[in-house]
Motif scaffolding. Structure first.
Motif, PDB file in Angstrom:
ATOM      1  N   GLN A  85     116.871  11.679  38.278  1.00 30.03           N
ATOM      2  CA  GLN A  85     115.865  12.724  38.083  1.00 30.03           C
ATOM      3  C   GLN A  85     115.817  13.725  39.249  1.00 30.03           C
ATOM      4  N   THR A 136     105.001  22.952  41.312  1.00 32.93           N
ATOM      5  CA  THR A 136     105.279  22.352  40.002  1.00 32.93           C
ATOM      6  C   THR A 136     105.642  23.451  39.021  1.00 32.93           C
ATOM      7  N   LYS A 152     112.619  15.802  38.363  1.00 38.51           N
ATOM      8  CA  LYS A 152     112.405  16.077  36.941  1.00 38.51           C
ATOM      9  C   LYS A 152     111.445  15.063  36.338  1.00 38.51           C
ATOM     10  N   LEU A 153     110.294  15.535  35.882  1.00 36.34           N
ATOM     11  CA  LEU A 153     109.318  14.671  35.222  1.00 36.34           C
ATOM     12  C   LEU A 153     109.634  14.497  33.738  1.00 36.34           C
ATOM     13  N   SER A 154     110.151  15.570  33.139  1.00 34.95           N
ATOM     14  CA  SER A 154     110.557  15.558  31.730  1.00 34.95           C
ATOM     15  C   SER A 154     111.460  16.763  31.525  1.00 34.95           C
ATOM     16  N   SER A 155     111.873  16.981  30.285  1.00 34.38           N
ATOM     17  CA  SER A 155     112.719  18.139  30.003  1.00 34.38           C
ATOM     18  C   SER A 155     111.969  19.453  30.219  1.00 34.38           C
ATOM     19  N   ALA A 156     110.637  19.383  30.282  1.00 34.29           N
ATOM     20  CA  ALA A 156     109.836  20.603  30.393  1.00 34.29           C
ATOM     21  C   ALA A 156     108.992  20.669  31.661  1.00 34.29           C
ATOM     22  N   ALA A 157     109.146  19.710  32.566  1.00 36.64           N
ATOM     23  CA  ALA A 157     108.295  19.704  33.756  1.00 36.64           C
ATOM     24  C   ALA A 157     109.044  19.143  34.960  1.00 36.64           C
ATOM     25  N   LYS A 158     108.739  19.707  36.129  1.00 38.71           N
ATOM     26  CA  LYS A 158     109.349  19.202  37.357  1.00 38.71           C
ATOM     27  C   LYS A 158     108.424  19.457  38.545  1.00 38.71           C
TER      28      LYS A 158
END
Length: 315
Positions: A255, A311, A282-288
């Motif tokens: 990640q 963020t 990377k928290l998800s495909s849409a957030a970091k």
């Protein structure tokens, strides 16, 4: 009684409106990005801390099927000032046009082909280490812009824009008039295939009258590794030239993404030098979540440094 009748009329109308929206849902997309940092900036007068919105945006784009294999396309995008210090909304890329087997034609206000040619070589885009800070002054978004883009052929795509400046008046840093700017052109040729990207772009009369700008870009992705380079030459009306270049590299580990960028340029300031280091999670495909450090120096005792954590959320 009248209020009840009106309420029933509204209730009857809403489902039909929703049904229309659902029928065209595949052609219309609401999208956005919120990018916010808490950062410390030392610009020569001591360090100051603040919350900054980094080109956060909200937009709608879509397409409308037409006859003969054509479709109408549009995009309306606005920058949103999340920290609320300036105007909440500011125009970004807004255009409408046609697309088909012949390619794409759009008109409006949007990024020039030379700006788009940078692809993702600039790993600190929209942050303090953005190339427009010290490397280039030609990342332009122009009004009265008419652009044609060819279909991709063997990975090659060509874009050409005609920009009507309408004898726009130019001013110096002190607000004094220095002349007008006539119509300009911006052209790019790009090859993008199997992780390898190569582009050449040329601007004429976009930045100012009789100013020519050339940009060359290369980027390569191999597994978790991305490397890139950009070179730019600016020639002014008096024949003088200034150059700038930048290299970048990123490495992904699960990640995490480690990023580094270094460049030198005389285009924005004499003897400009900049480097940036960053780390994304990377928290998800849409957030970091991310952090960065940027250092800039140039002639005349120009010395700035920035450190921030932030963020990014996309939808």
């Amino acid at each position: 009684m009248k209020k009840t009748a009106i309420s029933l009329a509204i209730a009857a109308a809403v489902p039909s409106s929703l049904a229309y929206a659902q029928d065209d849902a595949q052609a219309v997309q609401l999208y956005g990005k919120a990018n916010v940092t808490f950062q410390s900036a030392d610009e020569g007068d001591g360090a100051n801390t603040d919350v900054k919105s980094n080109a956060s945006r909200l937009g709608v784009k879509g397409e409308l099927p037409l006859d003969n294999g054509l479709k109408g396309i549009y995009k309306m995008e606005y920058e949103v000032d999340v920290d609320g210090e300036e105007d909440v909304f500011k125009q970004r890329n807004i255009y409408a046009g046609l697309e088909g087997g012949f390619g794409q034609v759009i008109g409006g206000k949007f990024d020039t082909p030379l700006k788009v040619a940078q692809k993702k070589v600039d790993l600190f885009n929209d942050l303090e280490g953005d190339i427009k800070s010290l490397i280039s002054r030609s990342d332009n978004r122009e009004s009265n812009n008419l652009q044609y883009t060819t279909p991709a052929f063997a990975g090659v795509k060509v874009s050409a824009a005609y920009i009507g400046h309408q004898d726009e008046e130019l001013f110096d840093a002190d607000g004094e008039p220095i002349g007008t700017r006539s119509d300009g052109t911006s052209v790019s040729v790009a090859y993008d295939n199997e992780g390898f990207y190569l582009a050449y772009a040329y601007d004429q009369n976009v930045e100012a009258n009789d100013w020519d700008v050339q940009r060359m870009v290369a980027q390569y992705n191999l597994g978790p590794v991305q490397v890139g380079a950009l070179f730019e030459e600016q020639e002014k009306a008096d024949g003088s030239t200034q150059n700038g270049w930048l290299t970048s590299a990123a490495y992904k580990i699960n990640q995490w993404t480690i990023k580094a960028q270094y460049g030198q340029s005389d285009i924005v300031r004499n003897d400009g030098e900049t480097y940036s280091l960053g780390l994304d999670y990377k928290l998800s495909s849409a957030a970091k979540l991310f952090g960065f450090y940027t250092d800039e120096t140039a002639a005349d005792d120009y010395d700035r440094s920035y450190f921030g954590i932030g963020t990014e959320l996309k939808f």
